[in-house]
Design a protein around this motif. Structure first.
Motif, PDB file in Angstrom:
ATOM      1  N   GLN A   3       0.819  -1.215   0.000  1.00 16.25           N
ATOM      2  CA  GLN A   3       0.000   0.000   0.000  1.00 16.25           C
ATOM      3  C   GLN A   3       0.851   1.263   0.000  1.00 16.25           C
ATOM      4  N   ASP A   4       2.060   1.188   0.533  1.00 22.22           N
ATOM      5  CA  ASP A   4       2.920   2.362   0.613  1.00 22.22           C
ATOM      6  C   ASP A   4       3.755   2.570  -0.644  1.00 22.22           C
ATOM      7  N   PHE A   5       3.599   1.712  -1.636  1.00 26.24           N
ATOM      8  CA  PHE A   5       4.411   1.759  -2.846  1.00 26.24           C
ATOM      9  C   PHE A   5       3.642   2.408  -3.984  1.00 26.24           C
ATOM     10  N   SER A   6       4.340   3.263  -4.733  1.00 19.06           N
ATOM     11  CA  SER A   6       3.787   3.741  -5.999  1.00 19.06           C
ATOM     12  C   SER A   6       4.940   3.968  -6.964  1.00 19.06           C
ATOM     13  N   VAL A   7       4.654   3.787  -8.236  1.00 16.18           N
ATOM     14  CA  VAL A   7       5.648   4.009  -9.283  1.00 16.18           C
ATOM     15  C   VAL A   7       4.947   4.603 -10.489  1.00 16.18           C
ATOM     16  N   THR A   8       5.548   5.640 -11.060  1.00 18.17           N
ATOM     17  CA  THR A   8       5.027   6.240 -12.278  1.00 18.17           C
ATOM     18  C   THR A   8       6.181   6.411 -13.254  1.00 18.17           C
ATOM     19  N   VAL A  20       9.505   6.767  -7.827  1.00 23.04           N
ATOM     20  CA  VAL A  20       9.106   5.681  -6.941  1.00 23.04           C
ATOM     21  C   VAL A  20       8.961   6.233  -5.526  1.00 23.04           C
ATOM     22  N   THR A  21       7.888   5.805  -4.850  1.00 22.75           N
ATOM     23  CA  THR A  21       7.703   6.166  -3.448  1.00 22.75           C
ATOM     24  C   THR A  21       7.410   4.907  -2.642  1.00 22.75           C
ATOM     25  N   GLY A  22       7.743   4.972  -1.348  1.00 24.96           N
ATOM     26  CA  GLY A  22       7.416   3.880  -0.444  1.00 24.96           C
ATOM     27  C   GLY A  22       8.437   2.773  -0.431  1.00 24.96           C
ATOM     28  N   GLU A  23       7.951   1.552  -0.293  1.00 23.52           N
ATOM     29  CA  GLU A  23       8.800   0.389  -0.086  1.00 23.52           C
ATOM     30  C   GLU A  23       8.997  -0.402  -1.370  1.00 23.52           C
ATOM     31  N   VAL A  24      10.262  -0.602  -1.738  1.00 23.20           N
ATOM     32  CA  VAL A  24      10.582  -1.441  -2.893  1.00 23.20           C
ATOM     33  C   VAL A  24      11.145  -2.742  -2.345  1.00 23.20           C
ATOM     34  N   ASP A  25      10.415  -3.822  -2.595  1.00 20.86           N
ATOM     35  CA  ASP A  25      10.780  -5.128  -2.059  1.00 20.86           C
ATOM     36  C   ASP A  25      10.393  -6.208  -3.055  1.00 20.86           C
ATOM     37  N   MET A  26      10.373  -7.445  -2.615  1.00 21.63           N
ATOM     38  CA  MET A  26      10.075  -8.566  -3.503  1.00 21.63           C
ATOM     39  C   MET A  26       8.704  -8.400  -4.179  1.00 21.63           C
ATOM     40  N   SER A  42      15.449   4.495 -24.748  1.00 24.52           N
ATOM     41  CA  SER A  42      16.854   4.085 -24.708  1.00 24.52           C
ATOM     42  C   SER A  42      17.622   4.637 -23.508  1.00 24.52           C
ATOM     43  N   THR A  43      17.018   5.548 -22.733  1.00 22.05           N
ATOM     44  CA  THR A  43      17.658   6.071 -21.527  1.00 22.05           C
ATOM     45  C   THR A  43      16.624   6.164 -20.409  1.00 22.05           C
ATOM     46  N   ALA A  44      17.122   6.137 -19.170  1.00 19.06           N
ATOM     47  CA  ALA A  44      16.194   6.173 -18.036  1.00 19.06           C
ATOM     48  C   ALA A  44      16.803   6.903 -16.847  1.00 19.06           C
ATOM     49  N   THR A  45      15.916   7.594 -16.131  1.00 14.82           N
ATOM     50  CA  THR A  45      16.240   8.173 -14.835  1.00 14.82           C
ATOM     51  C   THR A  45      15.274   7.571 -13.838  1.00 14.82           C
ATOM     52  N   VAL A  46      15.795   7.059 -12.728  1.00 15.01           N
ATOM     53  CA  VAL A  46      14.964   6.462 -11.692  1.00 15.01           C
ATOM     54  C   VAL A  46      15.134   7.295 -10.429  1.00 15.01           C
ATOM     55  N   ASP A  47      14.050   7.938 -10.008  1.00 15.10           N
ATOM     56  CA  ASP A  47      14.062   8.794  -8.824  1.00 15.10           C
ATOM     57  C   ASP A  47      13.572   7.982  -7.631  1.00 15.10           C
ATOM     58  N   ARG A  76      18.633   8.323  -8.754  1.00 13.40           N
ATOM     59  CA  ARG A  76      18.696   9.322  -7.687  1.00 13.40           C
ATOM     60  C   ARG A  76      18.173   8.669  -6.404  1.00 13.40           C
ATOM     61  N   PRO A  77      19.060   8.305  -5.486  1.00 14.78           N
ATOM     62  CA  PRO A  77      18.638   7.551  -4.301  1.00 14.78           C
ATOM     63  C   PRO A  77      18.210   8.433  -3.131  1.00 14.78           C
ATOM     64  N   SER A  78      17.375   7.873  -2.291  1.00  8.91           N
ATOM     65  CA  SER A  78      17.138   8.468  -0.982  1.00  8.91           C
ATOM     66  C   SER A  78      18.344   8.128  -0.115  1.00  8.91           C
TER      67      SER A  78
END
Length: 101
Positions: A3-8, A20-26, A42-47, A76-78
């Motif tokens: 429930q705490d996870f979202s990705v756009t 990405v927000t919240g918990e990234v897990d299995m 062909s390129t990506a940024t992951v926030d 871009r990591p927390s």
């Protein structure tokens, strides 16, 4: 899915920006990977600055993304994600953007 996870993913030309927000897990790592790998990109940024939990499945998703986008990935990591990557020995990866917490 957590429930705490979202990705756009927002595509602009041949670049995707994933937030990405919240918990990234299995349970959510595959959704992160899928959002970051749309067709014709062909390129990506992951926030990950709003990520509160990051486990080995999440690390695996980042490694898969680095392989999918060789030399064309920026993450871009927390502070929590950065710490997990440091512990994992991945803090020196070229795709990790410094000082973005």
């Amino acid at each position: 899915m957590d429930q705490d996870f979202s990705v756009t993913g927002a595509v602009d030309g041949d670049h995707v920006t994933v937030t990405v927000t919240g918990e990234v897990d299995m349970a959510t790592a595959d959704a992160l990977y899928a959002a970051a790998t749309p067709a014709a990109v062909s390129t990506a940024t992951v926030d990950l600055r709003a990520v509160t939990f990051f486990d080995s499945a999440a690390i695996h998703a980042l490694i898969r993304l680095a392989e999918h986008y060789p030399g064309r990935l920026a993450v871009r990591p927390s502070s929590r994600v950065r710490r997990v990557l440091e512990i994992s020995g991945l803090a020196g990866q070229p795709w990790l953007v410094p000082g973005t917490e």
